[in-house]
Design an enzyme around this catalytic site. Structure first.
Site, PDB file in Angstrom:
ATOM      1  N   SER A  22       0.842  -1.205   0.000  1.00 30.27           N
ATOM      2  CA  SER A  22       0.000   0.000   0.000  1.00 30.27           C
ATOM      3  C   SER A  22       0.876   1.254   0.000  1.00 30.27           C
ATOM      4  O   SER A  22       0.627   2.203  -0.749  1.00 30.27           O
ATOM      5  CB  SER A  22      -0.902   0.013   1.238  1.00 30.27           C
ATOM      6  OG  SER A  22      -1.897  -0.964   1.113  1.00 30.27           O
ATOM      7  N   ASP A 288      -8.324  -6.117   5.818  1.00 30.77           N
ATOM      8  CA  ASP A 288      -7.358  -7.143   5.390  1.00 30.77           C
ATOM      9  C   ASP A 288      -6.967  -8.084   6.530  1.00 30.77           C
ATOM     10  O   ASP A 288      -6.300  -9.098   6.295  1.00 30.77           O
ATOM     11  CB  ASP A 288      -6.097  -6.488   4.797  1.00 30.77           C
ATOM     12  CG  ASP A 288      -6.393  -5.811   3.466  1.00 30.77           C
ATOM     13  OD1 ASP A 288      -7.543  -5.901   3.006  1.00 30.77           O
ATOM     14  OD2 ASP A 288      -5.478  -5.186   2.901  1.00 30.77           O
ATOM     15  N   ARG A 364      -4.320 -13.785   0.816  1.00 28.43           N
ATOM     16  CA  ARG A 364      -4.611 -13.824   2.258  1.00 28.43           C
ATOM     17  C   ARG A 364      -5.283 -15.131   2.685  1.00 28.43           C
ATOM     18  O   ARG A 364      -5.210 -15.505   3.858  1.00 28.43           O
ATOM     19  CB  ARG A 364      -5.448 -12.605   2.680  1.00 28.43           C
ATOM     20  CG  ARG A 364      -4.745 -11.299   2.371  1.00 28.43           C
ATOM     21  CD  ARG A 364      -5.193 -10.122   3.180  1.00 28.43           C
ATOM     22  NE  ARG A 364      -4.609  -8.915   2.598  1.00 28.43           N
ATOM     23  CZ  ARG A 364      -3.336  -8.538   2.759  1.00 28.43           C
ATOM     24  NH1 ARG A 364      -2.520  -9.248   3.498  1.00 28.43           N
ATOM     25  NH2 ARG A 364      -2.883  -7.440   2.161  1.00 28.43           N
TER      26      ARG A 364
HETATM   27  O1  LIG Z   1      -5.509   1.627  -0.360  1.00 30.57           O
HETATM   28  C1  LIG Z   1      -4.990   0.531  -0.106  1.00 30.57           C
HETATM   29  O2  LIG Z   1      -3.750   0.352  -0.172  1.00 30.57           O
HETATM   30  C2  LIG Z   1      -5.858  -0.596   0.280  1.00 30.57           C
HETATM   31  C3  LIG Z   1      -7.150  -0.355   0.712  1.00 30.57           C
HETATM   32  C4  LIG Z   1      -8.064  -1.440   1.145  1.00 30.57           C
HETATM   33  O3  LIG Z   1      -9.013  -1.658   0.115  1.00 30.57           O
HETATM   34  P1  LIG Z   1     -10.514  -1.025   0.140  1.00 30.57           P
HETATM   35  O4  LIG Z   1     -10.400   0.426   0.285  1.00 30.57           O
HETATM   36  O5  LIG Z   1     -11.042  -1.441  -1.202  1.00 30.57           O
HETATM   37  O6  LIG Z   1     -11.234  -1.665   1.291  1.00 30.57           O
HETATM   38  C5  LIG Z   1      -7.313  -2.738   1.410  1.00 30.57           C
HETATM   39  O7  LIG Z   1      -8.228  -3.801   1.517  1.00 30.57           O
HETATM   40  C6  LIG Z   1      -6.305  -3.035   0.315  1.00 30.57           C
HETATM   41  O8  LIG Z   1      -5.607  -4.232   0.571  1.00 30.57           O
HETATM   42  C7  LIG Z   1      -5.279  -1.945   0.213  1.00 30.57           C
HETATM   43  C1  LIG Z   2      -7.699  -6.309  -0.936  1.00 28.48           C
HETATM   44  C2  LIG Z   2      -6.400  -6.412  -1.174  1.00 28.48           C
HETATM   45  O1  LIG Z   2      -5.728  -5.896  -2.232  1.00 28.48           O
HETATM   46  P1  LIG Z   2      -6.221  -5.009  -3.474  1.00 28.48           P
HETATM   47  O2  LIG Z   2      -7.615  -4.515  -3.203  1.00 28.48           O
HETATM   48  O3  LIG Z   2      -5.243  -3.904  -3.557  1.00 28.48           O
HETATM   49  O4  LIG Z   2      -6.166  -5.907  -4.683  1.00 28.48           O
HETATM   50  C3  LIG Z   2      -5.528  -7.131  -0.214  1.00 28.48           C
HETATM   51  O5  LIG Z   2      -4.297  -7.086  -0.369  1.00 28.48           O
HETATM   52  O6  LIG Z   2      -6.037  -7.778   0.729  1.00 28.48           O
END
Ligand SMILES: O=C(O)C1=C[C@@H](OP(=O)(O)O)[C@@H](O)[C@H](O)C1
Ligand SMILES: C=C(OP(=O)(O)O)C(=O)O
Length: 416
Positions: A22, A288, A364
């Site tokens: 991220s 997550d 995951r």
């Molecule tokens: O902005 C990010 O880096 C992320 C936001 C989250 O997604 P959502 O905003 O779709 O919940 C998370 O689940 C994802 O793994 C990474």
């Molecule tokens: C939701 C995830 O990733 P992304 O939405 O960035 O594909 C994750 O890494 O759990």
């Protein structure tokens, strides 16, 4: 391919965690927009970051981001606001993950984006051009990535950007992470109320930046610590004052009996044996970590009710259905409610003798179920290579911690 895992009787290891995908993917977009030469240190080497690096360095008419949600959403905004024509594609699953809220918002800013297959979903054809900022209202209750994507281009828009979010904002710490990185790179962006954010039209400044290790990845090591009878685990590369919302995992694991001690290099995990009788937790800020805590609590025999899971259905797989199906193989009957709640009241059935955990192309699922080998010595993880989406070294790190991993060919993999 499948992995049969044998866990060590006690876990002693020092693990260099992977860098956060991220943070890496945000730093890459902001770095590209700042047009400077300063170095980004400790970028992740995971699939989701590799596709981002490739898109930003090679460009090309067709950009394939595979399964990376952040790359899909962040690049859609980035490519819309920078000159050039591109088609952005991804895996079959990516073509089922909605993007209309972001596309509509970008179109309101003047972007030229077409759906090449199904309305509302990738692939997209994007003709980039400088956009003028504006006030935009969009739903905040589907994915925070749409909001982060828009925010990051905010400083380069002629009039900056004002976002008004409707509905319950999901994954809010990821929006804060975006704002924090933007500020580190010299932008002026802030919440003006609970549901509104304002970004000034003030260019980014390029600065040297080091990416922190991944707190979501750390959660699997907490899980191993709590499930194993003895553990001494050190995780390096995590910062005491983390930008990552998933660092809250440490507080939740404290309720299950794991203490976190901050060291010079990162953190050290210690078991103190004190564990709550049941766990009720809202996951709207930490989606997550849901798989980690579902598997952990069930195996600890701690009934739970987890709310705020509404974003799980549109992630790498429908994680609510995947968790119910795979936990059943281990003998746990989970229930769901309103597409956003998972609970377990202690209901058990006979577990399968040799459970094979399906991973549904979801890193995951593999990483959260592997620690279950500590209690289920016959467990197998199907398609284990999925971990490369965020943590390519996961299996090597498990070996380092004393796990024995036997690879078994399956019909599909032996045919490949
Ligand atoms: O902005 C990010 O880096 C992320 C936001 C989250 O997604 P959502 O905003 O779709 O919940 C998370 O689940 C994802 O793994 C990474
Ligand atoms: C939701 C995830 O990733 P992304 O939405 O960035 O594909 C994750 O890494 O759990």
């Amino acid at each position: 391919m499948r992995y049969l895992l044998s866990a060590p009787s006690h876990i002693k290891a020092t693990i260099q965690l992977p860098a956060s995908k991220s943070i890496s993917n945000r730093a890459l977009i902001i770095h590209a927009l700042s047009k400077g030469n300063d170095v980004l240190s400790n970028l992740s080497d995971c699939d989701d970051t590799k596709v981002m690096v490739k898109a930003l360095t090679e460009g090309g008419e067709v950009i394939d981001i595979l399964a990376a949600g952040t790359a899909m959403r962040f690049l859609t905004a980035y490519l819309s606001s920078t000159p050039g024509t591109h088609i952005i594609i991804g895996t079959e699953r990516m073509q089922q993950r909605p993007i209309q809220i972001l596309v509509n918002a970008l179109r309101e800013l003047g972007a030229s984006i077409e759906y090449t297959r199904n309305e509302g979903f990738p692939p997209l054809r994007i003709e980039g051009a400088p956009l003028a900022g504006n006030e935009i209202t969009l739903k905040g209750n589907v994915s925070s990535q749409y909001i982060s994507a828009l925010l990051m281009i905010g400083p380069i828009l002629k009039n900056g950007l004002q976002l008004r979010l409707t509905g319950e904002v999901v994954s809010r710490p990821y929006i804060n992470l975006t704002l924090q990185l933007m500020k580190d790179f010299g932008a002026s962006a802030r919440w003006t109320s609970d549901q509104s954010i304002s970004v000034e039209p003030q260019p980014y400044r390029c600065v040297p930046f080091t990416v922190e290790s991944d707190w979501s990845a750390a959660s699997y090591w907490y899980q191993m610590a709590v499930l194993s009878s003895e553990a001494d685990i050190e995780l390096t590369g995590l910062f005491r004052h983390s930008y990552q919302g998933d660092s809250r995992g440490a507080e939740v694991f404290a309720r299950l009996g794991i203490e976190t001690e901050y060291t010079e290099e990162g953190i050290r995990l210690r078991k103190n044996g004190s564990c709550v009788k049941r766990l009720d937790e809202d996951f709207v800020d930490i989606p997550d970590l849901a798989q980690t805590f579902v598997v952990t609590c069930a195996l600890l025999d701690v009934p739970f009710r987890f709310t705020g899971l509404q974003s799980l259905k549109i992630k790498e797989t429908d994680r609510i259905e995947a968790l119910k199906a795979e936990m059943k193989k281990l003998g746990y009957v989970l229930h769901d409610e309103d597409d956003s709640i998972l609970y377990w009241n202690g209901e058990r059935i006979e577990p399968q003798a040799c459970p094979v955990i399906k991973t549904y192309e979801d890193h995951r699922m593999a990483m959260a179920f592997a620690p279950a080998a500590i209690h289920y010595p016959t467990i197998q993880i199907d398609e284990p290579q999925v971990v490369s989406k965020s943590y390519p070294g996961y299996w090597d790190d498990l070996r380092k911690a004393g796990f024995v991993i036997e690879a078994h060919a399956t019909e599909t993999s032996s045919r490949q």
